[in-house]
Scaffold this motif. Structure first.
Motif, mmCIF file in Angstrom:
data_model
loop_
_atom_site.group_PDB
_atom_site.id
_atom_site.type_symbol
_atom_site.label_atom_id
_atom_site.label_comp_id
_atom_site.label_asym_id
_atom_site.label_seq_id
_atom_site.Cartn_x
_atom_site.Cartn_y
_atom_site.Cartn_z
ATOM 1 N N ARG A 18 -49.873 29.034 90.499
ATOM 2 C CA ARG A 18 -48.809 28.328 89.778
ATOM 3 C C ARG A 18 -49.302 27.826 88.421
ATOM 4 N NH1 ARG A 18 -44.330 29.637 90.042
ATOM 5 N NH2 ARG A 18 -43.730 27.684 89.087
ATOM 6 N N PHE A 19 -50.515 27.262 88.397
ATOM 7 C CA PHE A 19 -51.078 26.771 87.145
ATOM 8 C C PHE A 19 -51.243 27.911 86.148
ATOM 9 C CE2 PHE A 19 -54.826 26.086 84.509
ATOM 10 C CZ PHE A 19 -54.423 24.969 83.809
ATOM 11 N N SER A 20 -51.804 29.026 86.609
ATOM 12 C CA SER A 20 -52.006 30.172 85.717
ATOM 13 C C SER A 20 -50.675 30.716 85.215
ATOM 14 C CB SER A 20 -52.773 31.272 86.440
ATOM 15 O OG SER A 20 -54.031 30.806 86.844
ATOM 16 N N HIS A 21 -49.679 30.753 86.090
ATOM 17 C CA HIS A 21 -48.361 31.242 85.676
ATOM 18 C C HIS A 21 -47.752 30.343 84.599
ATOM 19 C CE1 HIS A 21 -44.436 33.108 85.906
ATOM 20 N NE2 HIS A 21 -43.892 31.904 86.077
ATOM 21 N N GLN A 22 -47.804 29.022 84.793
ATOM 22 C CA GLN A 22 -47.230 28.093 83.817
ATOM 23 C C GLN A 22 -48.003 28.103 82.503
ATOM 24 O OE1 GLN A 22 -44.415 26.351 83.911
ATOM 25 N NE2 GLN A 22 -43.967 27.322 85.865
ATOM 26 N N LEU A 45 -58.763 32.609 84.338
ATOM 27 C CA LEU A 45 -59.746 32.118 85.311
ATOM 28 C C LEU A 45 -60.532 30.937 84.782
ATOM 29 C CD1 LEU A 45 -61.005 32.494 88.073
ATOM 30 C CD2 LEU A 45 -62.639 34.064 87.032
ATOM 31 N N ILE A 46 -61.023 31.031 83.541
ATOM 32 C CA ILE A 46 -61.832 29.931 83.008
ATOM 33 C C ILE A 46 -60.982 28.681 82.761
ATOM 34 C CG2 ILE A 46 -61.656 30.591 80.581
ATOM 35 C CD1 ILE A 46 -64.625 29.724 80.336
ATOM 36 N N SER A 105 -60.090 27.151 86.243
ATOM 37 C CA SER A 105 -61.282 26.518 86.818
ATOM 38 C C SER A 105 -61.610 25.215 86.108
ATOM 39 C CB SER A 105 -62.486 27.466 86.713
ATOM 40 O OG SER A 105 -62.232 28.662 87.368
ATOM 41 N N LEU A 106 -61.540 25.228 84.791
ATOM 42 C CA LEU A 106 -61.820 24.017 84.018
ATOM 43 C C LEU A 106 -60.809 22.922 84.329
ATOM 44 C CD1 LEU A 106 -63.535 22.705 81.753
ATOM 45 C CD2 LEU A 106 -61.890 23.638 80.140
ATOM 46 N N MET A 107 -59.552 23.282 84.437
ATOM 47 C CA MET A 107 -58.513 22.292 84.716
ATOM 48 C C MET A 107 -58.686 21.675 86.096
ATOM 49 S SD MET A 107 -56.125 20.978 83.118
ATOM 50 C CE MET A 107 -54.805 19.869 83.419
#
Length: 177
Positions: free
Chosen positions: A53-57, A71-72, A75-77
């Motif tokens: 969901r985070f990557s999509h947004q 990915l980076i 992962s950082l978030m």
């Protein structure tokens, strides 16, 4: 007893061990690594759902070549959210209040974006050094000023972030006392 209002921002040490090391390692202990099983446990399912969901947004307004950063950034978030949430526990501290940690994240990410921008779109990146319609006499001065501002940007943003976090904690400390 606090001798100075800024003593609260010193890195705590317990038995000679800097607690920032434990605080930075602890989030990785909390999150399990994915397995090859068909059916994962609930924690892995929630973790993978959140990352998707985070990557999509995050990547919705970005074109396809920019998705390499998913990915980076995810992962950082997740790492920063976990660090800040662990800082809410009693008798702990948040490592993101330290300038060294902010600069350790800001420097490499800034350098990567500058290098990738120079590699992929050299003319557009160099075009940011000189505004359109600049008089010829000002061109060398503006290029020097913009180059200096480019190299100072991660330092200035890291110091501003740390100062804003410190100001909030300092204000709470002043109100509490």
């Amino acid at each position: 007893m606090i001798l100075n209002l800024f003593d609260q921002f010193n890195s705590p040490v317990y038995l000679g061990i800097p607690l920032i090391m434990i605080a930075l390692i602890f989030p990785w202990i909390l999150y399990p690594s994915p397995s090859n099983r068909w059916l994962n446990n609930r924690l892995l399912t929630v973790q993978s759902w959140f990352i998707k969901r985070f990557s999509h947004q995050l990547l919705l307004p970005i074109n396809a070549p920019g998705h390499k950063w998913a990915l980076i950034l995810a992962s950082l978030m997740i790492f920063l959210i976990t660090l800040n949430l662990l800082g809410l526990l009693p008798y702990t501290f948040t490592p993101t209040t330290q300038l060294s940690l902010n600069m350790a994240f800001a420097g490499p990410l800034w350098l990567a974006t500058v290098m990738i921008g120079m590699r992929n779109q050299l003319t557009t990146t160099l075009g940011h050094f000189l505004p359109e319609g600049t008089p010829i006499l000002l061109i060398p001065v503006l290029i020097i000023i913009e180059t200096i501002s480019l190299f100072i940007r991660p330092l200035a943003l890291g110091v501003r972030l740390t100062a804003n976090i410190t100001a909030g904690h300092l204000l709470m400390q002043l109100i509490a006392s």
